[in-house]
Motif scaffolding. Structure first.
Motif, PDB file in Angstrom:
ATOM      1  N   THR A   1       5.761 -62.564  11.105  1.00 32.37           N
ATOM      2  CA  THR A   1       4.322 -62.541  10.938  1.00 32.37           C
ATOM      3  C   THR A   1       4.005 -63.007   9.534  1.00 32.37           C
ATOM      4  OG1 THR A   1       4.206 -60.661  12.427  1.00 32.37           O
ATOM      5  CG2 THR A   1       2.284 -61.067  11.033  1.00 32.37           C
ATOM      6  N   ALA A   2       3.039 -63.863   9.408  1.00 27.85           N
ATOM      7  CA  ALA A   2       2.654 -64.343   8.088  1.00 27.85           C
ATOM      8  C   ALA A   2       2.093 -63.194   7.269  1.00 27.85           C
ATOM      9  CB  ALA A   2       1.621 -65.452   8.233  1.00 27.85           C
ATOM     10  N   VAL A   3       2.276 -63.298   5.973  1.00 24.51           N
ATOM     11  CA  VAL A   3       1.740 -62.300   5.063  1.00 24.51           C
ATOM     12  C   VAL A   3       0.398 -62.812   4.572  1.00 24.51           C
ATOM     13  CG1 VAL A   3       2.072 -61.184   2.834  1.00 24.51           C
ATOM     14  CG2 VAL A   3       4.004 -61.460   4.389  1.00 24.51           C
ATOM     15  N   SER A   4      -0.608 -61.945   4.638  1.00 20.65           N
ATOM     16  CA  SER A   4      -1.937 -62.342   4.169  1.00 20.65           C
ATOM     17  C   SER A   4      -2.384 -61.400   3.056  1.00 20.65           C
ATOM     18  CB  SER A   4      -2.946 -62.312   5.320  1.00 20.65           C
ATOM     19  OG  SER A   4      -3.038 -61.010   5.850  1.00 20.65           O
ATOM     20  N   VAL A   5      -3.205 -61.949   2.174  1.00 15.87           N
ATOM     21  CA  VAL A   5      -3.763 -61.157   1.081  1.00 15.87           C
ATOM     22  C   VAL A   5      -5.003 -60.459   1.616  1.00 15.87           C
ATOM     23  CG1 VAL A   5      -4.829 -61.269  -1.210  1.00 15.87           C
ATOM     24  CG2 VAL A   5      -2.856 -62.713  -0.670  1.00 15.87           C
ATOM     25  N   THR A   6      -5.028 -59.130   1.492  1.00 18.86           N
ATOM     26  CA  THR A   6      -6.184 -58.378   1.983  1.00 18.86           C
ATOM     27  C   THR A   6      -7.183 -58.068   0.873  1.00 18.86           C
ATOM     28  OG1 THR A   6      -4.975 -56.291   1.763  1.00 18.86           O
ATOM     29  CG2 THR A   6      -4.910 -57.376   3.916  1.00 18.86           C
ATOM     30  N   SER A   7      -6.691 -57.957  -0.385  1.00 16.33           N
ATOM     31  CA  SER A   7      -7.617 -57.747  -1.506  1.00 16.33           C
ATOM     32  C   SER A   7      -6.918 -58.051  -2.828  1.00 16.33           C
ATOM     33  CB  SER A   7      -8.169 -56.322  -1.527  1.00 16.33           C
ATOM     34  OG  SER A   7      -7.148 -55.400  -1.840  1.00 16.33           O
ATOM     35  N   VAL A   8      -7.734 -58.378  -3.818  1.00 15.59           N
ATOM     36  CA  VAL A   8      -7.255 -58.602  -5.179  1.00 15.59           C
ATOM     37  C   VAL A   8      -8.126 -57.751  -6.087  1.00 15.59           C
ATOM     38  CG1 VAL A   8      -6.953 -60.278  -7.045  1.00 15.59           C
ATOM     39  CG2 VAL A   8      -6.474 -60.946  -4.668  1.00 15.59           C
TER      40      VAL A   8
ATOM     41  N   ASP B   1       6.770 -65.484  -1.564  1.00 13.74           N
ATOM     42  CA  ASP B   1       6.400 -65.677  -2.965  1.00 13.74           C
ATOM     43  C   ASP B   1       4.921 -65.337  -3.133  1.00 13.74           C
ATOM     44  OD1 ASP B   1       6.983 -66.666  -5.648  1.00 13.74           O
ATOM     45  OD2 ASP B   1       5.612 -68.295  -5.140  1.00 13.74           O
ATOM     46  N   ILE B   2       4.647 -64.288  -3.912  1.00 11.61           N
ATOM     47  CA  ILE B   2       3.275 -63.878  -4.226  1.00 11.61           C
ATOM     48  C   ILE B   2       3.019 -64.321  -5.665  1.00 11.61           C
ATOM     49  CG2 ILE B   2       1.680 -61.935  -4.484  1.00 11.61           C
ATOM     50  CD1 ILE B   2       2.558 -62.376  -1.596  1.00 11.61           C
ATOM     51  N   GLY B   3       2.037 -65.163  -5.843  1.00 14.24           N
ATOM     52  CA  GLY B   3       1.775 -65.691  -7.176  1.00 14.24           C
ATOM     53  C   GLY B   3       0.377 -65.375  -7.658  1.00 14.24           C
ATOM     54  N   ALA B   4       0.222 -65.342  -8.990  1.00 16.82           N
ATOM     55  CA  ALA B   4      -1.092 -65.163  -9.610  1.00 16.82           C
ATOM     56  C   ALA B   4      -1.168 -66.124 -10.786  1.00 16.82           C
ATOM     57  CB  ALA B   4      -1.286 -63.725 -10.083  1.00 16.82           C
ATOM     58  N   LYS B   5      -2.317 -66.757 -10.914  1.00 17.16           N
ATOM     59  CA  LYS B   5      -2.549 -67.695 -12.001  1.00 17.16           C
ATOM     60  C   LYS B   5      -3.901 -67.391 -12.611  1.00 17.16           C
ATOM     61  CE  LYS B   5      -3.213 -72.108 -10.919  1.00 17.16           C
ATOM     62  NZ  LYS B   5      -3.008 -73.564 -10.684  1.00 17.16           N
ATOM     63  N   LEU B   6      -3.954 -67.311 -13.935  1.00 16.32           N
ATOM     64  CA  LEU B   6      -5.222 -67.127 -14.637  1.00 16.32           C
ATOM     65  C   LEU B   6      -5.683 -68.502 -15.098  1.00 16.32           C
ATOM     66  CD1 LEU B   6      -4.454 -63.972 -16.846  1.00 16.32           C
ATOM     67  CD2 LEU B   6      -5.281 -64.092 -14.485  1.00 16.32           C
ATOM     68  N   VAL B   7      -6.884 -68.854 -14.669  1.00 10.41           N
ATOM     69  CA  VAL B   7      -7.433 -70.172 -15.005  1.00 10.41           C
ATOM     70  C   VAL B   7      -8.643 -69.973 -15.908  1.00 10.41           C
ATOM     71  CG1 VAL B   7      -8.375 -72.333 -14.081  1.00 10.41           C
ATOM     72  CG2 VAL B   7      -6.606 -71.084 -12.804  1.00 10.41           C
ATOM     73  N   TYR B   8      -8.591 -70.594 -17.082  1.00  9.83           N
ATOM     74  CA  TYR B   8      -9.690 -70.512 -18.041  1.00  9.83           C
ATOM     75  C   TYR B   8     -10.829 -71.411 -17.577  1.00  9.83           C
ATOM     76  CZ  TYR B   8     -11.899 -70.284 -22.686  1.00  9.83           C
ATOM     77  OH  TYR B   8     -12.774 -70.070 -23.731  1.00  9.83           O
ATOM     78  N   GLN B   9     -12.015 -71.221 -18.116  1.00 12.78           N
ATOM     79  CA  GLN B   9     -13.238 -71.904 -17.676  1.00 12.78           C
ATOM     80  C   GLN B   9     -13.128 -73.429 -17.666  1.00 12.78           C
ATOM     81  OE1 GLN B   9     -15.860 -69.991 -20.401  1.00 12.78           O
ATOM     82  NE2 GLN B   9     -15.426 -71.375 -22.102  1.00 12.78           N
TER      83      GLN B   9
ATOM     84  N   SER C   1       4.909 -65.204 -10.658  1.00 13.32           N
ATOM     85  CA  SER C   1       5.060 -64.907  -9.235  1.00 13.32           C
ATOM     86  C   SER C   1       6.176 -63.891  -9.051  1.00 13.32           C
ATOM     87  CB  SER C   1       5.347 -66.175  -8.436  1.00 13.32           C
ATOM     88  OG  SER C   1       6.609 -66.696  -8.792  1.00 13.32           O
ATOM     89  N   GLN C   2       6.153 -63.259  -7.900  1.00 16.02           N
ATOM     90  CA  GLN C   2       7.191 -62.307  -7.502  1.00 16.02           C
ATOM     91  C   GLN C   2       7.551 -62.585  -6.052  1.00 16.02           C
ATOM     92  OE1 GLN C   2       6.159 -58.190  -8.152  1.00 16.02           O
ATOM     93  NE2 GLN C   2       5.377 -58.581 -10.213  1.00 16.02           N
ATOM     94  N   THR C   3       8.814 -62.371  -5.724  1.00 13.96           N
ATOM     95  CA  THR C   3       9.265 -62.522  -4.345  1.00 13.96           C
ATOM     96  C   THR C   3       9.336 -61.140  -3.721  1.00 13.96           C
ATOM     97  OG1 THR C   3      10.528 -64.486  -4.910  1.00 13.96           O
ATOM     98  CG2 THR C   3      11.117 -63.376  -2.855  1.00 13.96           C
ATOM     99  N   ILE C   4       8.719 -60.996  -2.548  1.00 12.04           N
ATOM    100  CA  ILE C   4       8.720 -59.692  -1.877  1.00 12.04           C
ATOM    101  C   ILE C   4       9.307 -59.817  -0.475  1.00 12.04           C
ATOM    102  CG2 ILE C   4       6.706 -58.895  -3.183  1.00 12.04           C
ATOM    103  CD1 ILE C   4       5.055 -59.216  -0.558  1.00 12.04           C
TER     104      ILE C   4
ATOM    105  N   ASN D   1       3.277 -68.018  -0.995  1.00 13.56           N
ATOM    106  CA  ASN D   1       4.171 -69.163  -0.786  1.00 13.56           C
ATOM    107  C   ASN D   1       3.542 -70.473  -1.248  1.00 13.56           C
ATOM    108  OD1 ASN D   1       6.366 -67.701   0.196  1.00 13.56           O
ATOM    109  ND2 ASN D   1       5.598 -67.754   2.281  1.00 13.56           N
ATOM    110  N   GLY D   2       2.854 -70.415  -2.387  1.00 14.79           N
ATOM    111  CA  GLY D   2       2.297 -71.620  -2.990  1.00 14.79           C
ATOM    112  C   GLY D   2       0.939 -72.040  -2.469  1.00 14.79           C
ATOM    113  N   THR D   3       0.409 -71.354  -1.467  1.00 12.15           N
ATOM    114  CA  THR D   3      -0.900 -71.688  -0.900  1.00 12.15           C
ATOM    115  C   THR D   3      -1.920 -70.676  -1.399  1.00 12.15           C
ATOM    116  OG1 THR D   3       0.137 -72.604   1.068  1.00 12.15           O
ATOM    117  CG2 THR D   3      -2.198 -72.037   1.235  1.00 12.15           C
ATOM    118  N   GLN D   4      -2.984 -71.183  -2.025  1.00  7.43           N
ATOM    119  CA  GLN D   4      -3.991 -70.269  -2.568  1.00  7.43           C
ATOM    120  C   GLN D   4      -4.597 -69.433  -1.451  1.00  7.43           C
ATOM    121  OE1 GLN D   4      -6.814 -71.886  -5.361  1.00  7.43           O
ATOM    122  NE2 GLN D   4      -8.188 -70.153  -5.132  1.00  7.43           N
ATOM    123  N   ALA D   5      -4.677 -68.120  -1.709  1.00  6.81           N
ATOM    124  CA  ALA D   5      -5.179 -67.189  -0.699  1.00  6.81           C
ATOM    125  C   ALA D   5      -6.531 -66.604  -1.093  1.00  6.81           C
ATOM    126  CB  ALA D   5      -4.171 -66.066  -0.476  1.00  6.81           C
ATOM    127  N   GLN D   6      -6.685 -66.236  -2.365  1.00  7.73           N
ATOM    128  CA  GLN D   6      -7.949 -65.649  -2.837  1.00  7.73           C
ATOM    129  C   GLN D   6      -8.102 -65.960  -4.308  1.00  7.73           C
ATOM    130  OE1 GLN D   6      -9.005 -61.572  -2.139  1.00  7.73           O
ATOM    131  NE2 GLN D   6      -8.404 -61.611  -0.001  1.00  7.73           N
TER     132      GLN D   6
END
Length: 162
Positions: A54-61, A100-108, A117-120, A150-155
């Protein structure tokens, strides 16, 4: 008997001896003989296919400066001070390995201010925290925390640094 007939008789006896010796079975070699093929049986049923992951989906950030023991952020924030750590708490649901769960901070201006990122491995609901710090302090302005699976933006979640 003439010498020719004697030679033929000896040769024939020798050939007969060799032929009989070749037919004699040695008990020690009998165990190496192949067994008769087994009786025909019904083929085994095909193996059950493995269930599709089953694919993993982001439910909240949720963003904050610290997370509790349960990995949740008690006081969610949308505005940070320049020296604050920024904790991106990512709640996911699903079952999969090596995600692969990743987070990126993007400035204005679109510049990446941090990326991790972290692998879970998960079988259900999971919370993953990724913490960003900046020893020089975060520049004031608008940011976006972009979360990917897995490299695809979720939220994405906007926030500011004052």
């Amino acid at each position: 008997m003439t010498p020719n007939k004697l030679h033929y008789a000896v040769a024939a006896a020798l050939l007969a001896t060799l032929a009989l010796a070749g037919c004699k079975k040695n008990p020690s070699t009998m165990e190496n003989e192949t067994a008769p093929p087994p009786a025909m049986t019904e083929p085994a049923p095909p193996a059950e296919p493995m269930p599709a992951e089953t694919a993993v989906s982001v439910t909240s950030v949720t963003l904050g400066t610290n997370a509790g023991a349960d990995k949740t952020i008690a006081t969610p924030m949308t505005s940070f001070a320049a020296k604050d750590p920024i904790v991106v708490s990512i709640a996911t649901n699903g079952a999969a390995s090596n995600v692969d769960i990743g987070a990126k901070l993007v400035y204005q201006d679109g510049q990446t201010a941090g990326e991790q990122s972290q692998t879970i491995n998960t079988t259900g609901m999971e919370t993953t925290n990724i913490t960003f710090t900046n020893a020089n302090g975060w520049p004031a302005g608008s940011y976006t925390a972009e979360v990917s699976v897995n490299g695809t933006q979720a939220q994405s979640t906007p926030f500011t640094v004052n």
